[in-house]
Design an enzyme around this catalytic site. Structure first.
Site, PDB file in Angstrom:
ATOM      1  N   GLU A  44       0.848  -1.193   0.000  1.00 28.02           N
ATOM      2  CA  GLU A  44       0.000   0.000   0.000  1.00 28.02           C
ATOM      3  C   GLU A  44       0.890   1.251   0.000  1.00 28.02           C
ATOM      4  OE1 GLU A  44      -2.109  -0.932   3.585  1.00 28.02           O
ATOM      5  OE2 GLU A  44      -2.714  -2.846   2.717  1.00 28.02           O
ATOM      6  N   GLU A  98      -3.887  -6.869   2.986  1.00 27.00           N
ATOM      7  CA  GLU A  98      -2.655  -7.445   3.553  1.00 27.00           C
ATOM      8  C   GLU A  98      -2.525  -8.948   3.293  1.00 27.00           C
ATOM      9  OE1 GLU A  98      -4.575  -5.265   5.058  1.00 27.00           O
ATOM     10  OE2 GLU A  98      -3.246  -3.563   5.337  1.00 27.00           O
ATOM     11  N   GLN A 107       2.040  -2.157   5.644  1.00 30.18           N
ATOM     12  CA  GLN A 107       2.306  -0.746   5.928  1.00 30.18           C
ATOM     13  C   GLN A 107       2.670  -0.476   7.394  1.00 30.18           C
ATOM     14  OE1 GLN A 107      -0.766   2.424   5.026  1.00 30.18           O
ATOM     15  NE2 GLN A 107       0.688   2.662   3.357  1.00 30.18           N
ATOM     16  N   ASP A 123       1.013  -3.266  13.013  1.00 30.83           N
ATOM     17  CA  ASP A 123      -0.294  -3.560  13.608  1.00 30.83           C
ATOM     18  C   ASP A 123      -1.225  -4.279  12.624  1.00 30.83           C
ATOM     19  OD1 ASP A 123      -0.097  -1.356  16.052  1.00 30.83           O
ATOM     20  OD2 ASP A 123       0.900  -0.786  14.188  1.00 30.83           O
ATOM     21  N   TYR A 124      -1.025  -4.042  11.327  1.00 26.15           N
ATOM     22  CA  TYR A 124      -1.929  -4.640  10.329  1.00 26.15           C
ATOM     23  C   TYR A 124      -1.438  -5.992   9.822  1.00 26.15           C
ATOM     24  CZ  TYR A 124      -3.427   0.046  11.041  1.00 26.15           C
ATOM     25  OH  TYR A 124      -3.811   1.199  11.672  1.00 26.15           O
ATOM     26  N   HIS A 177      -0.552   2.403  16.086  1.00 21.76           N
ATOM     27  CA  HIS A 177       0.717   2.736  15.419  1.00 21.76           C
ATOM     28  C   HIS A 177       1.879   2.705  16.396  1.00 21.76           C
ATOM     29  CE1 HIS A 177      -2.337   4.178  12.648  1.00 21.76           C
ATOM     30  NE2 HIS A 177      -1.475   3.870  11.711  1.00 21.76           N
TER      31      HIS A 177
END
Ligand code: TPP
Length: 800
Positions: free
Chosen positions: A500, A531, A553, A556-557, A598
């Site tokens: 991304e 993802e 990115q 956390d994701y 984040h």
């Protein structure tokens, strides 16, 4: 069901004659019968206790034969446990191999897919030579390795298909041989109708439509997912109906979506021929909804389908059994005589039985041989031991077992030694030696290949330190990274970077700034917010010899992709016993920014779910760049977690960008000290050093060690050496308490024997249970000071 078109008069020598045509059809019928017979016999083998579990492809035979006809060298399959007939028809699975896997034969000669490591019907081909190097995949038909999570095969399918596009459109790859012939390869996917309910399916379907890749995806629709009927699974009870919005329009974008019945041999053959031609030539995705399939024996050996299918449904399944239908069609159009078919059916029964028997013997013979060896040793002990009665009893039990397992011999050997304990018998030593040898052999059988065994294994990569010219420039950390990626893209034409915002703007932290302009959209590109399939795309590309760097990115994701990373990528070498590899590099960033999403540092989750992937946690961008360079020289997957707050910090610019490496599993002592060892990684390294400076002011000398990689962890036992000096240790990170800090503690205290060098209780300092850590260098100061106080309360009195 219409009659197949009879070939016209022979016009040239390439054209098939009607007899050849008939022969092919009859052979298809024979393969279908063989596969069915294998399913029937396989179930019996489970129910009589020779195998533990069975799942079979009965009811799906005919469509798979039609699909196999279009499967060519260089093509790849990514499917699931129903595809035995496809594999047999494509020449990729013999009956004997089918049964060998059912029995879990650990020999890869017997079960090349998994060496007995997977449940039955989890197929795969071997892409690698024994030394771990690539075979020429354009010369073989290929199947990526199945796994059990439903729909898990979808993300990698995207990458397998995308690789063809990359090879076709990228002229720089002409030197990179053995994986593609001008991108003419099609990726074949298969999935059950119920599994299309999974998000992975929809994410993949959408991404493949966006990317327009040569993918032919078949949905095997038998109306159920175990016992749950379609009406609970799929809107309108039809996957082809719901996906209509994806249908190709006049602009040519989108999917070709076709529905065809699973019992209609002629139509299936025609459908696959046309579909695969479009995919191969035009690079378009196709979805084939194969409806009205059946499942004659129910889902698996775990239960019977009479529990959830109505009488009417069972009758319909009987009437519309695809092999029965093909038989009717063969007779109706006089393609075969009844007697001919009966003869085939009879022969098939015998053939399958014979192959099964051989597979069973091949599986059992080595076990029996081991049993005989151990029995001999036990007999000798028995003659000398005062406990011979008990030993004889154990021996009889072992020898009278008609279906012995390996563990029976091992357990008996141990029990015998227990009975003979305290007796000083020379014969016992022989049995002990046998146990050790057996354990070593079993390790090779059952535990190898979590990581690469090849000469490109990451731990063998030559260490090349960064080189600095005199007065090397101080630049932002992200510039070191960017220039290193530039060097990587120039050095490796097979490398590509995507994610991304990775393309046009060069990443949210500009680590790829300008690189799309320089190397083009094929090499550096944006993806949708997806993802799971970013990782799947990378896995498929890597399975076909490319070197993807896939961006998630923010750390956390990663949770969105953890399933595919854990189930597919991390297990790949292990589950194929070294037959396949996918050296994917995952680039992500985390720790200590702001907000719940984040500042994440869920390293415990990562290292516990991703054994099989190297996890690098660099403290700065130079170390990060070095890890990318190391991983690119290796043939293993790895993840590099950059520190979110490090992009703008100044670092010296090395001049050997793209070449310098940082070794995996080698911690670095960044500050020497004598009183306490602080072990940490990533962003906290800077904080630990700050804390150490403050502690120095009160007379405490702290040794700060950056572990650099969590997997592998300190392979040279360097940390325990520090502990021998300080006798006090603090493990520091931003994960939840009991997460990666506990992992580090276990490694050092238990595995490295650090326990014996402690003079104070060992400590961990982690984040709070909620996500953001909110910690600071003061916490480090307080923890270390507290440890010193514990050892010497007079010299280090409590201050607050
Ligand atoms: C993620 C996941 N959830 C549940 C299961 C258990 N499970 C195995 S097969 C299956 C049904 C799959 O049905 P379908 O996709 O229609 O394929 P079929 O078995 O009918 O060919 C389920 C629920 C699993 N393997 N993976």
């Amino acid at each position: 069901m219409p009659m197949p078109k009879k070939p016209k008069e022979k016009t040239n020598t390439d054209e098939v004659t009607f007899d050849q045509f008939r022969e092919e059809i009859i052979n298809d019928y024979r393969i279908a019968c063989e596969s069915r017979e294998a399913s029937l016999l396989g179930r019996k083998e489970v129910l009589t206790g020779k195998a533990k579990f069975g799942i079979f492809g009965d009811g799906k035979e005919i469509a798979q034969i039609a699909m196999a006809k279009q499967f060519r060298n260089g093509d790849f399959r990514s499917g699931y446990y129903r595809d035995q007939t496809f594999m047999m028809a494509a020449g990729l699975l013999t009956l004997k191999e089918f049964f060998a896997q059912l029995y879990s034969n650990p020999d890869i000669e017997a079960d090349p897919a998994s060496g007995g490591r997977q449940m039955n019907a989890h197929v795969a081909t071997r892409s690698l030579h024994d030394d771990g190097s690539w075979k020429d995949l354009t010369l073989s038909k290929n199947s990526s390795a199945d796994m059990s999570p439903t729909g898990g095969q979808m993300p990698r399918l995207l990458g397998l298909a995308y690789a063809s596009k990359f090879y076709r459109e990228n002229e720089d790859l002409s030197r990179h041989k053995g994986f593609s012939v001008e991108g003419n390869e099609v990726a074949f996917g298969t999935i059950g109708d119920a599994s299309t309910s999974e998000g992975l399916f929809f994410e993949t379907v959408n991404a493949a439509g966006v990317l327009q890749v040569p993918m032919v995806l078949s949905v095997w629709d038998d109306g159920h997912g175990i016992s749950v009927a379609k009406k609970y699974q799929t809107t309108k009870e039809s996957i082809s109906e719901v996906l209509k919005g994806f249908q190709r329009d006049e602009n040519g974008e989108g999917y070709e979506i076709i529905r065809v019945m699973g019992w209609d041999y002629a139509k299936l053959c025609e459908t696959y021929k046309n579909a695969v031609e479009i995919a191969r030539e035009q690079h378009r995705p196709i979805l084939i909804h194969v409806d009205e399939m059946t499942q004659p024996q129910g889902h698996s050996t775990s239960g019977s389908h009479e529990r959830y299918k109505s009488k009417d449904r069972l009758q319909w399944e009987d009437d519309f059994d695809c092999i029965k239908k093909m038989r009717e069609w063969l007779l109706k159009y006089a393609i075969a005589e009844k007697t001919e078919l009966e003869e085939i059916e009879e022969t098939v029964k015998k053939t399958v039985r014979e192959e099964q028997k051989e597979a069973w013997q091949d599986f059992l013979n080595p076990i029996k041989q081991e049993l005989r060896e151990v029995a001999e040793l036990i007999r000798e002990i028995s003659t000398k031991s005062s406990n011979s009665q008990g030993i004889e009893k154990l021996l009889n039990e072992l020898e009278s077992n008609p279906t012995p397992e390996r563990k029976d011999s091992l357990l008996t050997a141990k029990k015998v030694l227990r009975l003979a304990r305290g007796e000083d018998l020379a014969e016992s030593q022989q049995l002990i030696d046998w146990i050790q040898e057996s354990k070593a052999a079993n390790y090779n059988r059952y535990n190898t290949y979590l990581y690469s065994h090849s000469t490109q294994a990451a731990n063998l990569v030559k260490v090349t330190p960064p080189n600095y010219v005199q007065d090397a420039q101080q630049v932002d950390g992200r510039v070191v990274l960017k220039d290193n990626f530039d060097a990587i893209l120039a050095k490796y034409p097979e490398a590509l970077i995507f994610g991304e915002d990775a393309g046009k703007i060069g990443g949210v932290n500009q680590g790829l700034e300008g690189l799309q302009d320089k190397y083009g959209e094929l090499r550096v590109f944006d993806t949708g917010i997806r993802e799971t399939t970013i990782i799947g795309q990378a896995i498929g590309l890597a399975l076909r010899g490319l070197r993807p760097i896939a961006e998630i990115q923010y750390l956390d994701y990663l949770l969105y992709a953890i399933q595919v990373l854990s189930d597919d990528l991390a297990t790949l070498q292990y589950r194929t016993k070294g037959g396949q590899k996918a050296p994917v590099i995952i680039r992500t960033r985390g720790h200590r920014l702001e907000g719940i999403w984040h500042s994440g540092s869920p390293l415990g989750m990562i290292i516990n779910s991703l054994r099989g992937i190297h996890i690098c946690v660099p403290r700065n961008m130079t170390q990060a760049a070095g890890f990318y360079n190391t991983l690119l020289q290796s043939d293993e997957p790895g993840m590099v977690i950059e520190s979110l707050n490090g992009y703008r910090l100044k670092e010296k610019q090395p001049d050997n960008l793209g070449d310098f490496t940082v070794p995996l599993g080698v911690p670095e002592v960044l500050r020497e000290g004598n009183d306490v060892t602080v072990v940490t990684y990533g962003s906290l390294v800077r904080m630990a050093i700050d804390g150490a400076r403050q502690l120095e002011e009160v007379g405490i000398s702290v040794e700060v060690i950056d572990v650099q990689t969590l997997l592998p962890f300190d392979t040279g036992n360097l940390i325990v050496e520090s502990l021998k000096k300080t006798n006090k240790i603090l493990f520091l990170d931003e994960d939840v308490p009991g997460g990666a800090s506990a992992f580090m503690m276990q490694k050092v205290l238990e595995e490295q024997g650090g326990f014996y060098h402690l003079d104070t209780e060992p400590k961990t300092l982690a984040a709070q249970e909620h996500r953001p850590s909110y910690g600071s260098d003061e916490d480090i100061f307080d923890s270390v000071y507290g440890m010193m106080h514990e050892g010497d309360p007079i010299q280090y009195p409590l201050m607050y």
